[in-house]
Design a protein around this motif. Structure first.
Motif, mmCIF file in Angstrom:
data_model
loop_
_atom_site.group_PDB
_atom_site.id
_atom_site.type_symbol
_atom_site.label_atom_id
_atom_site.label_comp_id
_atom_site.label_asym_id
_atom_site.label_seq_id
_atom_site.Cartn_x
_atom_site.Cartn_y
_atom_site.Cartn_z
ATOM 1 N N TYR A 144 0.829 -1.208 0.000
ATOM 2 C CA TYR A 144 0.000 0.000 0.000
ATOM 3 C C TYR A 144 0.867 1.262 0.000
ATOM 4 O O TYR A 144 0.555 2.243 -0.651
ATOM 5 N N PHE A 145 1.985 1.203 0.730
ATOM 6 C CA PHE A 145 2.849 2.379 0.864
ATOM 7 C C PHE A 145 3.984 2.416 -0.158
ATOM 8 O O PHE A 145 4.814 3.306 -0.131
ATOM 9 N N LYS A 146 4.027 1.453 -1.062
ATOM 10 C CA LYS A 146 5.125 1.354 -2.020
ATOM 11 C C LYS A 146 5.154 2.519 -3.000
ATOM 12 O O LYS A 146 6.201 3.094 -3.263
ATOM 13 N N ASP A 147 4.018 2.879 -3.538
ATOM 14 C CA ASP A 147 3.951 3.955 -4.524
ATOM 15 C C ASP A 147 3.672 5.288 -3.846
ATOM 16 O O ASP A 147 2.849 5.389 -2.951
ATOM 17 N N VAL A 148 4.379 6.295 -4.287
ATOM 18 C CA VAL A 148 4.182 7.646 -3.780
ATOM 19 C C VAL A 148 3.661 8.510 -4.917
ATOM 20 O O VAL A 148 4.225 8.523 -6.010
ATOM 21 N N VAL A 149 2.585 9.188 -4.659
ATOM 22 C CA VAL A 149 1.994 10.081 -5.672
ATOM 23 C C VAL A 149 2.019 11.482 -5.079
ATOM 24 O O VAL A 149 1.528 11.720 -3.982
#
Length: 152
Positions: A144-149
């Protein structure tokens, strides 16, 4: 830590017999532990005899990936009812209780904070109980926290 003798505990668990004593036994907090066993009164009949609260919760949790919204005004018995539900199932369920108010800054809390708090409480409780945990159990949280937008 405050310790209470058995005699003091028994005195505290005395039901009110007059209006003056009502202040002693009525507290603005959910019933739990000994108080739950001693003071709990089944209220389904008064609420709606066809809507048995804990039976409905049990049925809801039998559904895979169930989500339950348990709501009502302050002081109506939501937490006490949930405490009773959990007390009746403590041998078959692994329950982790915590207060968001105690764990998080409620003013600035976000969904991500809640996810991390739930993961932290779950891992700590499992460790305390000596339960082995596979690393793969944490993968959904890490994913869930892998991608940063970033948006502006």
């Amino acid at each position: 830590m405050i310790t209470v003798s058995k005699r003091e505990s028994q005195m505290a668990l005395k039901k009110a017999s007059n209006l003056t004593e009502v202040r002693r036994v009525c507290k603005a907090k959910p019933l739990e532990g000994e108080e739950l066993d001693f003071f709990f009164v089944e209220t389904d009949q008064a609420r709606d005899p066809h809507q048995r609260t804990r039976k409905r919760l049990e049925a809801a949790f039998e559904i895979e990936d169930a989500r339950v919204l348990f709501y009502g005004h302050r002081g109506c018995g939501k937490s006490t009812e949930l405490n009773k539900f959990l007390a009746e199932r403590q041998k078959e369920w692994f329950c982790i209780k915590f207060s968001v108010l105690d764990e998080m800054n409620i003013v600035s809390a976000r969904a991500e904070d809640l996810i991390l708090t739930i993961a932290d409480r779950s891992l700590n409780r499992a460790e305390k109980e000596g339960l082995p945990l596979a690393d793969s159990l944490l993968e959904p949280v890490l994913e869930y926290f892998k991608d940063v937008v970033k948006t502006e």
